[in-house]
Design an enzyme around this catalytic site. Sequence first.
Site, PDB file in Angstrom:
ATOM      1  N   HIS A 542       0.827  -1.206   0.000  1.00 13.88           N
ATOM      2  CA  HIS A 542       0.000   0.000   0.000  1.00 13.88           C
ATOM      3  C   HIS A 542       0.866   1.264   0.000  1.00 13.88           C
ATOM      4  O   HIS A 542       0.695   2.147  -0.847  1.00 13.88           O
ATOM      5  CB  HIS A 542      -0.918  -0.008   1.222  1.00 13.88           C
ATOM      6  CG  HIS A 542      -1.794   1.204   1.316  1.00 13.88           C
ATOM      7  ND1 HIS A 542      -3.084   1.214   0.843  1.00 13.88           N
ATOM      8  CD2 HIS A 542      -1.562   2.451   1.813  1.00 13.88           C
ATOM      9  CE1 HIS A 542      -3.614   2.410   1.037  1.00 13.88           C
ATOM     10  NE2 HIS A 542      -2.700   3.187   1.637  1.00 13.88           N
ATOM     11  N   GLU A 543       1.777   1.357   0.956  1.00 12.04           N
ATOM     12  CA  GLU A 543       2.594   2.562   1.050  1.00 12.04           C
ATOM     13  C   GLU A 543       3.528   2.712  -0.148  1.00 12.04           C
ATOM     14  O   GLU A 543       3.774   3.824  -0.615  1.00 12.04           O
ATOM     15  CB  GLU A 543       3.400   2.559   2.357  1.00 12.04           C
ATOM     16  CG  GLU A 543       2.551   2.579   3.615  1.00 12.04           C
ATOM     17  CD  GLU A 543       1.599   3.756   3.697  1.00 12.04           C
ATOM     18  OE1 GLU A 543       1.837   4.784   3.012  1.00 12.04           O
ATOM     19  OE2 GLU A 543       0.600   3.666   4.422  1.00 12.04           O
ATOM     20  N   HIS A 546       1.849   4.455  -2.917  1.00  8.17           N
ATOM     21  CA  HIS A 546       1.938   5.915  -2.843  1.00  8.17           C
ATOM     22  C   HIS A 546       3.264   6.410  -3.414  1.00  8.17           C
ATOM     23  O   HIS A 546       3.321   7.444  -4.091  1.00  8.17           O
ATOM     24  CB  HIS A 546       1.809   6.382  -1.391  1.00  8.17           C
ATOM     25  CG  HIS A 546       0.430   6.275  -0.823  1.00  8.17           C
ATOM     26  ND1 HIS A 546      -0.678   6.808  -1.441  1.00  8.17           N
ATOM     27  CD2 HIS A 546      -0.026   5.698   0.332  1.00  8.17           C
ATOM     28  CE1 HIS A 546      -1.758   6.572  -0.707  1.00  8.17           C
ATOM     29  NE2 HIS A 546      -1.382   5.893   0.366  1.00  8.17           N
ATOM     30  N   HIS A 549       2.947   6.372  -7.035  1.00 13.44           N
ATOM     31  CA  HIS A 549       2.079   7.483  -7.447  1.00 13.44           C
ATOM     32  C   HIS A 549       2.922   8.757  -7.562  1.00 13.44           C
ATOM     33  O   HIS A 549       2.779   9.533  -8.515  1.00 13.44           O
ATOM     34  CB  HIS A 549       0.964   7.656  -6.416  1.00 13.44           C
ATOM     35  CG  HIS A 549      -0.102   8.629  -6.827  1.00 13.44           C
ATOM     36  ND1 HIS A 549      -1.240   8.842  -6.088  1.00 13.44           N
ATOM     37  CD2 HIS A 549      -0.205   9.468  -7.887  1.00 13.44           C
ATOM     38  CE1 HIS A 549      -1.991   9.753  -6.669  1.00 13.44           C
ATOM     39  NE2 HIS A 549      -1.381  10.154  -7.759  1.00 13.44           N
TER      40      HIS A 549
END
Length: 587
Positions: A542-543, A546, A549
Site C-alpha cells: 500500500h505505502e 503511494h 504514485h
Amino acid sequence: TTTSATMFSLGAVATAVVSGLRLATHASLDLSTFRKESVKRTFDAIVASEKNRRVSLHGMLKKAKSLHLEDFHDWLGVVDPTPYSNGLRYNLSVEAVRSLSEELMARYKQVYDEVGSMDLKRVTFQTTFLRLSAMEARLEPLMTSVTMIKDVSPCKKLRDAASVAAEKMSKLGVQMAMRKDLYLISEKLMAMHNSKAAELRGEDLRLLERTFREQKRKGLHLEDPAKAGRVKEIQLRMAELSTQYMRNLGEDNTTFTLTLEELKGLPEANLNRLKKDASGAYIMTLSYPDYFPAMEHVEVAATRKKLATAFKSRCKEQNTPLIEEMIQLRHEQATILGYPTHGDYILEVNMAKSPKIAKEFLQKVASRMKPLAEKELAEMLVLKKELEGKEAEKIEDWDYRFYSRLREEKEFKIDKNALKPYFPLDVVEKGMLEIYQEILGLTFKESKGDALAWHDDVRLFTVEDTATGDFVGTFYLDLFPRPGKYGHACCMGLQPGCGLSDNKDGSYPVQHPASAMIANFTKPTATEPSNLTHDEVVTFFHEFGHVMHQICSRGKLMDFAGTRVERDFVEAPSQMLENWCWEKEAL
C-alpha cells in the site's frame, strides 16, 4: 559545518546531497572554479564532455574547501542538468537546519512580496501564480530536507531544531495564503478568464480556481477586517497546535518492564527481540513491532490492558489541551465563515459535501455490518469465558486482537504466526519490487554503498523507464523503527516531479520526483530474520503504491504533482495496487 548563514563546507554539502546524484566529470577538474559566476557553466561543460560517465557527487566535491549555498542552490534549483540530480540534503547540522530554513523562508517571502505588489492592471497568470508555483517547486526539496528531519533523524537535537523550523515554515505558509493582495489578484484573473480576456485552460485554470476558492474559505472575501483578522489568527494557531501535537507523539518513549509470566503466550521470536534490564525483566516499548504482537498473543489480560491503555493515551497530558483548543478554534472559524459546523466547512470540498450525507452513508454501512459484528463478538466471548471464566461479560478493547486471533486459529485454522516464515522481509521486498516494475514498465536500481541519507538503515533506488532507459525519479526505503522516528507507515514526497517554469515556446525544465517510504517493520538480527505478517505485507504494498504514485506522476505544476490530488482520491491507487497481496500468482 556552517561558517555563516549562507556558507557551508563543501564536504558538508556533498554529504547532505543525495548520493544518487550523478554527474559526468573529469578527474583533473579544478574545483576552485566553483563560484557563483561559473557554477552552471562548469557543470554544463562537464555534462557535455562525458555524458556516459557518472560518479558520485560526494567523491567529486569533498576535495574543495567551501561553496556558497546560494551558488549551489541557484544552479541546482532552477534546472535539472542531469537526470539523476535533485535538491535534497541530509546530514545537516543543527545550525545548518536553522540557517537553511531562514534563508528559504526569506526567499519564499521575497517572491510573494514581489508578486503581491504588482499593479492589478498588469497582472497575468504567468507573472503571478505560475511564478509562485515554480518558485515553490524549486524550494520544496530543500524545505522537505529540513522538515523531514523532525520525523526521521536519530538525533534529538536535530529533530527539535527541525520541529522549530517546520513550525515557522508552516506559519509562513499560512501568512502567505492569507494575503489580501493575492486575493485581489485572483479575483482579477478570474474576471479576466470569465470575460474571455485572458482565458486559461488545464492545470493553469484548475490552480486559479482552487486558489480563489481556498482564499474565500480563509475569509479573505470578508468585508469586516476584524473577522478576517481573527480567521488569520485561528489559522496560525491551528498550524502551531498541529506541529506541537505531532512533535509530542514523535518524542514519546514510554516503556514497561514486564516479567516472563506477564508476557505469557508471546512467541519466543518476539521475546528474543526485547531488551532486558539488570534483573532479567523484559523492556516493552509501544512501537509497532513490540505492541501489536503482544496484543495478539499475550494471554494475561492485565498486561494487554496496561499496554492498550498506554498506547491509546500516548502524550495524554500534553496533547489533550491541544485537541480541546483545536476543536474550539475549528468551530469558531466555521462560525465566522458562515458554516453551521466545522464538518460543514471541511466536507464542502469533499465528495460527501455535507455532514448529513456522510452520516447517512455511515448509518447505512453500520446497519449492514452491525449484525455481523455482534455475531463475531458473541463467538469471541465464548472463547473468553473458556479462558478467563464464565464471569466474563464482554469483549473489552484490549481483548479484541487477542480473541480475534484465537477465533481465526480455532474456527478457520488460520495461524498468522505460522504464516510469517513465508513472508521474510527480503523476499517480500524483492517480489514486490519485481511486481511493480513489471506492471508499471519500470526498472529499479539500488544505489549500493553511497546512499547518503538520514540514517544508515535507509536505502536509495533510482527509477528508469524500462522501454526507453529514461530516468524517472528516486525513492528511499526506511523500514525499521528507532527512537524518535515517525511511528506509523507512510509515504513522504520529497521532491515534486513537475515543471519549474513556463517558457514562451511552451516548454519548461523538468524536476524529477523523489519520495520515501517510512515504515516500522521488525528489524532482522544476526540470528532472527524479519518475518512479516500478511497485514504488514499489505501495508508494504500500500505505502509503496503511494511512492509509485509520486514517481510516475507527470504534470506541469507542483500543485498537482504526485499525491497532491483530491483528498477523496489519494488512497485509491494504493488500495488498488495492494490487491496483489491477495492474488495467488503474486503470492
